[in-house]
Every structure is written in structure tokens, then in C-alpha cells.
Design a protein around this motif. Structure first.
Motif, short mmCIF file in Angstrom:
data_model
loop_
_atom_site.label_atom_id
_atom_site.label_comp_id
_atom_site.label_asym_id
_atom_site.label_seq_id
_atom_site.Cartn_x
_atom_site.Cartn_y
_atom_site.Cartn_z
N ARG A 1 -19.49 25.39 -3.89
CA ARG A 1 -20.57 26.25 -4.18
C ARG A 1 -19.96 27.12 -5.26
NH1 ARG A 1 -22.63 27.63 0.01
NH2 ARG A 1 -24.14 26.18 0.12
N GLU A 2 -19.01 27.84 -5.06
CA GLU A 2 -18.26 28.87 -5.95
C GLU A 2 -17.78 28.14 -7.04
OE1 GLU A 2 -14.34 31.69 -6.35
OE2 GLU A 2 -15.06 31.28 -4.27
N ALA A 3 -17.10 27.11 -7.01
CA ALA A 3 -16.69 26.23 -8.18
C ALA A 3 -17.73 25.83 -9.23
CB ALA A 3 -15.76 24.94 -7.80
N LYS A 4 -19.00 25.50 -8.50
CA LYS A 4 -19.97 25.04 -9.31
C LYS A 4 -20.56 26.25 -10.15
CE LYS A 4 -24.90 22.81 -9.06
NZ LYS A 4 -25.78 22.59 -8.12
N GLU A 5 -20.82 27.20 -9.39
CA GLU A 5 -21.34 28.59 -10.05
C GLU A 5 -20.39 29.01 -11.01
OE1 GLU A 5 -21.60 30.95 -6.63
OE2 GLU A 5 -23.56 30.18 -6.06
N LYS A 6 -19.03 28.82 -10.97
CA LYS A 6 -18.12 29.40 -11.97
C LYS A 6 -17.98 28.27 -13.22
CE LYS A 6 -15.78 32.70 -9.05
NZ LYS A 6 -14.47 33.20 -8.70
N GLY A 7 -18.55 27.17 -13.08
CA GLY A 7 -18.49 25.96 -13.90
C GLY A 7 -17.23 25.45 -14.12
N TYR A 8 -16.52 25.39 -12.81
CA TYR A 8 -15.12 24.50 -12.74
C TYR A 8 -15.41 23.23 -12.65
CZ TYR A 8 -12.52 29.13 -12.18
OH TYR A 8 -11.83 30.21 -12.37
N VAL A 9 -16.77 22.59 -11.98
CA VAL A 9 -16.85 21.49 -11.96
C VAL A 9 -18.53 21.32 -12.62
CG1 VAL A 9 -15.66 21.21 -9.70
CG2 VAL A 9 -18.26 22.00 -9.53
N ASN A 10 -18.93 19.93 -12.81
CA ASN A 10 -19.99 19.82 -13.54
C ASN A 10 -21.21 19.92 -12.33
OD1 ASN A 10 -21.33 17.16 -12.60
ND2 ASN A 10 -19.03 16.47 -13.39
N PRO A 11 -22.39 20.14 -12.81
CA PRO A 11 -23.24 20.26 -11.86
C PRO A 11 -23.97 19.17 -11.11
CG PRO A 11 -24.23 20.42 -14.02
CD PRO A 11 -22.85 20.29 -14.30
N TYR A 12 -23.59 17.78 -11.51
CA TYR A 12 -24.20 16.78 -11.09
C TYR A 12 -23.38 16.06 -9.81
CZ TYR A 12 -26.91 17.77 -15.31
OH TYR A 12 -27.78 18.11 -16.16
N SER A 13 -22.02 15.63 -10.40
CA SER A 13 -21.15 14.90 -9.43
C SER A 13 -20.26 15.92 -8.87
CB SER A 13 -20.30 13.87 -10.07
OG SER A 13 -19.46 14.41 -11.19
N LEU A 14 -19.96 17.00 -9.38
CA LEU A 14 -19.28 18.05 -8.95
C LEU A 14 -17.64 17.81 -8.98
CD1 LEU A 14 -21.20 19.18 -5.56
CD2 LEU A 14 -21.28 20.14 -7.65
N HIS A 15 -17.42 17.04 -10.10
CA HIS A 15 -16.03 17.00 -10.56
C HIS A 15 -15.59 17.93 -11.73
CE1 HIS A 15 -17.05 12.84 -8.88
NE2 HIS A 15 -15.72 12.91 -8.52
N PRO A 16 -14.18 18.14 -11.55
CA PRO A 16 -13.67 19.03 -12.51
C PRO A 16 -13.93 18.83 -13.90
CG PRO A 16 -11.95 18.71 -10.80
CD PRO A 16 -13.07 17.63 -10.63
N THR A 17 -14.35 19.97 -14.77
CA THR A 17 -14.42 19.63 -15.97
C THR A 17 -13.36 19.53 -17.20
OG1 THR A 17 -14.48 22.12 -16.54
CG2 THR A 17 -16.55 21.23 -16.06
N LEU A 18 -13.34 19.29 -18.33
CA LEU A 18 -12.31 19.21 -18.93
C LEU A 18 -11.22 20.61 -19.11
CD1 LEU A 18 -12.06 17.47 -22.81
CD2 LEU A 18 -11.22 19.76 -22.22
N GLN A 19 -12.01 21.72 -19.10
CA GLN A 19 -11.34 22.82 -19.21
C GLN A 19 -10.73 23.07 -17.90
OE1 GLN A 19 -10.93 24.80 -21.91
NE2 GLN A 19 -11.70 23.22 -23.02
N THR A 20 -11.18 22.66 -16.76
CA THR A 20 -10.54 22.82 -15.32
C THR A 20 -9.50 22.17 -15.28
OG1 THR A 20 -12.96 23.36 -14.59
CG2 THR A 20 -11.24 22.74 -12.81
N HIS A 21 -9.51 20.96 -15.84
CA HIS A 21 -8.41 19.93 -15.93
C HIS A 21 -7.00 20.69 -16.34
CE1 HIS A 21 -9.08 15.95 -13.83
NE2 HIS A 21 -10.41 16.14 -14.22
N ILE A 22 -7.17 21.68 -17.51
CA ILE A 22 -6.03 22.45 -18.04
C ILE A 22 -5.74 23.36 -17.09
CG2 ILE A 22 -5.64 23.96 -19.83
CD1 ILE A 22 -7.85 22.78 -21.63
N ILE A 23 -6.49 23.97 -16.32
CA ILE A 23 -6.15 24.91 -15.22
C ILE A 23 -5.53 24.05 -14.22
CG2 ILE A 23 -7.07 26.42 -13.50
CD1 ILE A 23 -9.50 26.99 -15.22
N LEU A 24 -5.78 23.14 -13.87
CA LEU A 24 -5.12 22.19 -12.64
C LEU A 24 -3.88 21.83 -13.13
CD1 LEU A 24 -7.98 20.11 -11.28
CD2 LEU A 24 -6.98 22.25 -10.30
N ALA A 25 -3.78 21.29 -14.59
CA ALA A 25 -2.35 20.98 -15.24
C ALA A 25 -1.45 21.87 -15.08
CB ALA A 25 -2.67 20.21 -16.46
N ASP A 26 -1.86 23.32 -15.35
CA ASP A 26 -1.19 24.46 -15.36
C ASP A 26 -0.63 24.70 -13.96
OD1 ASP A 26 -1.64 25.00 -18.07
OD2 ASP A 26 -3.16 26.58 -17.71
#
Length: 236
Positions: A199-224
Motif C-alpha cells: 500500500r505504501e509503495a503504491k501511494e508513493k508511486g514505486y509500483v503502478n496502480p494496477y498490477s502493483l509492479h515496480p515502475t521504470l524509475q523504481t527499477h533504477i532504485i532497485l539497481a542502485d
């Protein structure tokens, strides 16, 4: 040098084709077709570019740990072990791969499916599965050590308490890295807001609102997040 990746939809990069403002219908239309975007912009793709590695990916949406174990066995039985590093994502333990109606299928025990319900009722035990999974990871660690293959484990959206110490396993799952650790707060990645962390990840935009998978920008965070420990095993 090759980076072999195992895991589920988070490692695959499902969710990367989502763009802010997309309708659910628009997202569903592109989410399974833009493999080029997933290969380039997923954290596995970003890490491969940063470390000058060729990514060979076996992660897929809905994949179980059992499926990844099978694919790893098939790969290393038929390919050279040289110039290889392995990044392996552990997914939800309530998934499994079973032969159903003549084909291997990945199921989730919480699915409204007769096979899933029957298997969950008669064959699944969390303690037993965690013991099996930890034994598997220790076995693969010994295999990788024997062939001098650097390897790193991460947990995708839940941090499990394994009964044995697992070398080269990151202590915190990816979802908790994006949000915060929360004991007993399990996420099953079935497109439901089923935990405080998702829920927190969705509210902060880390995941998309439909399938709740990480967005393109979040993948940069995960790569870091993954880059430092991956570099460390490459030079160890």
C-alpha cells in the motif's frame, strides 16, 4: 561475462511499460509485449549495462521458486560454467510448479483453482517449504562455489526466516527496501493491495496502480540497491 537472472515478475520487469496516467486497459495492452523495455530498463538490464555483462534472463511473471530451480538445473546441465555470475530472486513460497493436464503450470495456493486448493490443503506446510527452500539454496551455493561462479540471492517481496544460514543472501527483501520492514506483513503479488508495504509503495508511486509492479524509475532504485553487493561478489 554473462549475468544469469532467475526470479519472478519483479526481476522480469513486468510493470516497466506503465506510464503515469495510463488507463488500466492501456497498461494491459502493453504490459506483456514490450520485452525490449523490460530487458533494457529492468534492474537486471541496468546492472548488466553498468557492469558490462550480458544478461541471460529466466525470470518470468508468476514464476515459482520451483520453476526457477528447474530452469537453473537445465541451464547449468547444458551450458558452460565459465564467465558466469548469477543473480537469483526468491519469490513467494505459496507458489509451486506442478504437472497439470499434461503440462507444467505455476500456481498460487490462494488462487480460486481446484488444483491449487487441493494441493494447499493436502500437501503444503510453510515450515516444511522454508526448510526445503533453504536446503535448495545451500545446495546451489555449494555448486556455485565448486565451479567458481559468483552468486547473489535476494528476496523479492517478503523476508523469510529460514531455518539455516544462507550465504550471500541479502537481509532485506526488495519491497521492504522501498518501504520499511514490517513483521508478518506478507505480499503475494497477485494484483491486490494485501499488505501495508505494498500500500505504501503504491501511494508513493514505486509500483503502478494496477498490477502493483515496480515502475521504470523504481527499477533504477532497485539497481542502485543491488549494485554494490553484486560488485562485491564479482571481486571476491
Amino acid at each position: 561475462m554473462k549475468l544469469i537472472t532467475f526470479g519472478c515478475s519483479w526481476t522480469k520487469g513486468v510493470g516497466i511499460p506503465y506510464e503515469k496516467g495510463m488507463s488500466k486497459e492501456e497498461y494491459l495492452e502493453v504490459r506483456s509485449s514490450r520485452w525490449d523495455l523490460m530487458n533494457k530498463h529492468s534492474f537486471r538490464g541496468i546492472l548488466s549495462e553498468r557492469l558490462n555483462l550480458e544478461n541471460i534472463n529466466y525470470a518470468s511473471g508468476g514464476s515459482s521458486n520451483q520453476r526457477q530451480e528447474r530452469l537453473a538445473t537445465e541451464y547449468f546441465n547444458t551450458h558452460s560454467h565459465e564467465d558466469t555470475v548469477v543473480l537469483w530472486g526468491i519469490t513467494s513460497i505459496i507458489r509451486n510448479e506442478l504437472p497439470i493436464d499434461g503440462e507444467l503450470r505455476n500456481i498460487m495456493y490462494s488462487d480460486n483453482d481446484s488444483h491449487a486448493r487441493y494441493y494447499h490443503e493436502h500437501f503444503y506446510d510453510e515450515k516444511t517449504e522454508l526448510q526445503r527452500l533453504s536446503n535448495m539454496m545451500i545446495h546451489w551455493n555449494k555448486f556455485f562455489e565448486a565451479y567458481h561462479i559468483p552468486n547473489l540471492w535476494f528476496q523479492t517481496f517478503n523476508t523469510y526466516r529460514f531455518p539455516q544460514k544462507i550465504d550471500r543472501l541479502l537481509p532485506r527483501d526488495l519491497l521492504s527496501h522501498l518501504t520499511r520492514p514490517c513483521i508478518g506483513d506478507l505480499h503475494y503479488s497477485k494484483w491486490d493491495v494485501d499488505s501495508k508495504r505494498i500500500r505504501e509503495a503504491k501511494e508513493k508511486g514505486y509500483v503502478n496502480p494496477y498490477s502493483l509492479h515496480p515502475t521504470l524509475q523504481t527499477h533504477i532504485i532497485l539497481a542502485d540497491f543491488l549494485e554494490k553487493p553484486l560488485r562485491e561478489i564479482l571481486i571476491s
